[in-house]
Write a protein that holds these residues in place. Structure first.
Motif, PDB file in Angstrom:
ATOM      1  N   CYS A   1       1.275  42.062  64.068  1.00 12.10           N
ATOM      2  CA  CYS A   1       2.572  41.479  64.401  1.00 12.10           C
ATOM      3  C   CYS A   1       3.727  42.299  63.845  1.00 12.10           C
ATOM      4  O   CYS A   1       4.740  42.503  64.515  1.00 12.10           O
ATOM      5  N   LEU A   2       3.573  42.768  62.611  1.00 10.80           N
ATOM      6  CA  LEU A   2       4.647  43.501  61.947  1.00 10.80           C
ATOM      7  C   LEU A   2       4.560  45.012  62.158  1.00 10.80           C
ATOM      8  O   LEU A   2       5.375  45.757  61.624  1.00 10.80           O
ATOM      9  N   GLN A   3       3.571  45.439  62.947  1.00 11.11           N
ATOM     10  CA  GLN A   3       3.330  46.862  63.199  1.00 11.11           C
ATOM     11  C   GLN A   3       3.260  47.630  61.878  1.00 11.11           C
ATOM     12  O   GLN A   3       3.962  48.616  61.670  1.00 11.11           O
ATOM     13  N   ALA A   4       2.397  47.113  60.983  1.00 18.26           N
ATOM     14  CA  ALA A   4       2.230  47.683  59.646  1.00 18.26           C
ATOM     15  C   ALA A   4       0.749  47.910  59.370  1.00 18.26           C
ATOM     16  O   ALA A   4       0.111  47.120  58.675  1.00 18.26           O
ATOM     17  N   PRO A   5       0.165  48.993  59.905  1.00 17.74           N
ATOM     18  CA  PRO A   5      -1.268  49.224  59.747  1.00 17.74           C
ATOM     19  C   PRO A   5      -1.699  49.420  58.297  1.00 17.74           C
ATOM     20  O   PRO A   5      -2.860  49.222  57.959  1.00 17.74           O
ATOM     21  N   TRP A   6      -0.785  49.758  57.401  1.00 19.23           N
ATOM     22  CA  TRP A   6      -1.077  49.963  55.988  1.00 19.23           C
ATOM     23  C   TRP A   6      -1.176  48.657  55.217  1.00 19.23           C
ATOM     24  O   TRP A   6      -1.571  48.634  54.048  1.00 19.23           O
ATOM     25  N   LEU A   7      -0.843  47.539  55.847  1.00 21.75           N
ATOM     26  CA  LEU A   7      -0.775  46.250  55.161  1.00 21.75           C
ATOM     27  C   LEU A   7      -2.113  45.828  54.548  1.00 21.75           C
ATOM     28  O   LEU A   7      -2.152  45.342  53.422  1.00 21.75           O
ATOM     29  N   ALA A   8      -3.207  46.033  55.266  1.00 17.58           N
ATOM     30  CA  ALA A   8      -4.513  45.626  54.745  1.00 17.58           C
ATOM     31  C   ALA A   8      -4.849  46.384  53.466  1.00 17.58           C
ATOM     32  O   ALA A   8      -5.344  45.798  52.497  1.00 17.58           O
ATOM     33  N   SER A   9      -4.559  47.656  53.442  1.00 17.79           N
ATOM     34  CA  SER A   9      -4.822  48.465  52.255  1.00 17.79           C
ATOM     35  C   SER A   9      -4.009  47.968  51.064  1.00 17.79           C
ATOM     36  O   SER A   9      -4.513  47.845  49.952  1.00 17.79           O
ATOM     37  N   MET A  10      -2.753  47.669  51.294  1.00 19.05           N
ATOM     38  CA  MET A  10      -1.886  47.185  50.228  1.00 19.05           C
ATOM     39  C   MET A  10      -2.372  45.848  49.687  1.00 19.05           C
ATOM     40  O   MET A  10      -2.435  45.640  48.477  1.00 19.05           O
ATOM     41  N   CYS A  11      -2.753  44.938  50.576  1.00 17.43           N
ATOM     42  CA  CYS A  11      -3.226  43.617  50.144  1.00 17.43           C
ATOM     43  C   CYS A  11      -4.524  43.724  49.352  1.00 17.43           C
ATOM     44  O   CYS A  11      -4.698  43.039  48.345  1.00 17.43           O
ATOM     45  N   LEU A  12      -5.419  44.590  49.791  1.00 16.16           N
ATOM     46  CA  LEU A  12      -6.677  44.775  49.073  1.00 16.16           C
ATOM     47  C   LEU A  12      -6.410  45.312  47.670  1.00 16.16           C
ATOM     48  O   LEU A  12      -6.997  44.851  46.698  1.00 16.16           O
ATOM     49  N   ARG A  13      -5.494  46.256  47.553  1.00  9.15           N
ATOM     50  CA  ARG A  13      -5.152  46.808  46.237  1.00  9.15           C
ATOM     51  C   ARG A  13      -4.549  45.726  45.343  1.00  9.15           C
ATOM     52  O   ARG A  13      -4.905  45.589  44.173  1.00  9.15           O
ATOM     53  N   GLU A  14      -3.641  44.905  45.881  1.00  9.45           N
ATOM     54  CA  GLU A  14      -3.023  43.839  45.097  1.00  9.45           C
ATOM     55  C   GLU A  14      -4.052  42.818  44.644  1.00  9.45           C
ATOM     56  O   GLU A  14      -4.006  42.337  43.512  1.00  9.45           O
ATOM     57  N   GLN A  15      -4.993  42.475  45.517  1.00 11.08           N
ATOM     58  CA  GLN A  15      -6.036  41.518  45.142  1.00 11.08           C
ATOM     59  C   GLN A  15      -6.922  42.090  44.044  1.00 11.08           C
ATOM     60  O   GLN A  15      -7.285  41.389  43.105  1.00 11.08           O
ATOM     61  N   SER A  16      -7.263  43.354  44.131  1.00  8.33           N
ATOM     62  CA  SER A  16      -8.085  43.993  43.102  1.00  8.33           C
ATOM     63  C   SER A  16      -7.347  44.014  41.765  1.00  8.33           C
ATOM     64  O   SER A  16      -7.934  43.745  40.714  1.00  8.33           O
ATOM     65  N   GLU A  17      -6.054  44.314  41.795  1.00  5.41           N
ATOM     66  CA  GLU A  17      -5.262  44.341  40.567  1.00  5.41           C
ATOM     67  C   GLU A  17      -5.143  42.951  39.956  1.00  5.41           C
ATOM     68  O   GLU A  17      -5.244  42.792  38.735  1.00  5.41           O
ATOM     69  N   ALA A  18      -4.955  41.926  40.795  1.00  9.33           N
ATOM     70  CA  ALA A  18      -4.863  40.559  40.289  1.00  9.33           C
ATOM     71  C   ALA A  18      -6.180  40.128  39.665  1.00  9.33           C
ATOM     72  O   ALA A  18      -6.199  39.483  38.606  1.00  9.33           O
ATOM     73  N   LEU A  19      -7.285  40.481  40.293  1.00 11.90           N
ATOM     74  CA  LEU A  19      -8.595  40.145  39.744  1.00 11.90           C
ATOM     75  C   LEU A  19      -8.835  40.886  38.431  1.00 11.90           C
ATOM     76  O   LEU A  19      -9.373  40.324  37.482  1.00 11.90           O
ATOM     77  N   ALA A  20      -8.385  42.119  38.353  1.00 12.99           N
ATOM     78  CA  ALA A  20      -8.547  42.898  37.119  1.00 12.99           C
ATOM     79  C   ALA A  20      -7.776  42.264  35.962  1.00 12.99           C
ATOM     80  O   ALA A  20      -8.217  42.318  34.816  1.00 12.99           O
ATOM     81  N   GLU A  21      -6.635  41.649  36.258  1.00  9.57           N
ATOM     82  CA  GLU A  21      -5.875  40.954  35.211  1.00  9.57           C
ATOM     83  C   GLU A  21      -6.617  39.713  34.734  1.00  9.57           C
ATOM     84  O   GLU A  21      -6.587  39.390  33.552  1.00  9.57           O
ATOM     85  N   LEU A  22      -7.284  39.013  35.660  1.00 10.29           N
ATOM     86  CA  LEU A  22      -8.024  37.803  35.293  1.00 10.29           C
ATOM     87  C   LEU A  22      -9.312  38.135  34.552  1.00 10.29           C
ATOM     88  O   LEU A  22      -9.703  37.438  33.625  1.00 10.29           O
ATOM     89  N   VAL A  23      -9.969  39.194  34.981  1.00  8.41           N
ATOM     90  CA  VAL A  23     -11.234  39.616  34.394  1.00  8.41           C
ATOM     91  C   VAL A  23     -11.048  41.074  33.953  1.00  8.41           C
ATOM     92  O   VAL A  23     -11.243  41.988  34.742  1.00  8.41           O
ATOM     93  N   PRO A  24     -10.657  41.282  32.692  1.00 11.09           N
ATOM     94  CA  PRO A  24     -10.291  42.635  32.255  1.00 11.09           C
ATOM     95  C   PRO A  24     -11.366  43.702  32.479  1.00 11.09           C
ATOM     96  O   PRO A  24     -11.032  44.864  32.693  1.00 11.09           O
ATOM     97  N   ASP A  25     -12.632  43.350  32.452  1.00 11.01           N
ATOM     98  CA  ASP A  25     -13.684  44.344  32.625  1.00 11.01           C
ATOM     99  C   ASP A  25     -14.034  44.587  34.086  1.00 11.01           C
ATOM    100  O   ASP A  25     -14.950  45.335  34.382  1.00 11.01           O
ATOM    101  N   PHE A  26     -13.301  43.970  35.018  1.00  7.19           N
ATOM    102  CA  PHE A  26     -13.591  44.110  36.438  1.00  7.19           C
ATOM    103  C   PHE A  26     -13.178  45.481  36.937  1.00  7.19           C
ATOM    104  O   PHE A  26     -12.082  45.960  36.680  1.00  7.19           O
ATOM    105  N   THR A  27     -14.073  46.138  37.641  1.00  9.43           N
ATOM    106  CA  THR A  27     -13.740  47.373  38.352  1.00  9.43           C
ATOM    107  C   THR A  27     -14.400  47.310  39.718  1.00  9.43           C
ATOM    108  O   THR A  27     -15.474  46.729  39.871  1.00  9.43           O
ATOM    109  N   VAL A  28     -13.760  47.881  40.680  1.00  6.77           N
ATOM    110  CA  VAL A  28     -14.332  47.932  42.018  1.00  6.77           C
ATOM    111  C   VAL A  28     -15.266  49.137  42.062  1.00  6.77           C
ATOM    112  O   VAL A  28     -14.844  50.263  41.820  1.00  6.77           O
TER     113      VAL A  28
END
Length: 79
Positions: free
Chosen positions: A38-65
């Motif tokens: 809808c927003l013609q933003a093909p990079w959006l999925a990559s950005m959201c995945l990175r943000e989710q990984s970073e948020a999870l890393a804050e909750l679980v400090p030893d988390f790595t993808v």
């Protein structure tokens, strides 16, 4: 574009859009794809995945993808 118009175009509720904008929750993959189209933003999925990984890393400090997971995610996003 208003929240109402965006919600209607991607098939979700206005409340969901508000929640995503506030950062209280992340959209699911189907919603991310719809937003990207809808927003013609093909990079959006990559950005959201990175943000989710970073948020999870804050909750679980030893988390790595693990590399295979990251590669699989990158492949999915690029499809």
């Amino acid at each position: 574009m208003t929240q109402e118009a965006l919600a209607e175009r991607i098939g979700c509720s206005v409340d969901a859009i508000c929640t995503w904008e506030r950062g209280a929750r992340f959209p699911n993959l189907q919603s991310i794809d719809a937003l990207a189209d809808c927003l013609q933003a093909p990079w959006l999925a990559s950005m959201c995945l990175r943000e989710q990984s970073e948020a999870l890393a804050e909750l679980v400090p030893d988390f790595t993808v693990a590399r295979p997971v990251a590669e699989a995610a990158a492949h999915f996003i690029s499809c």
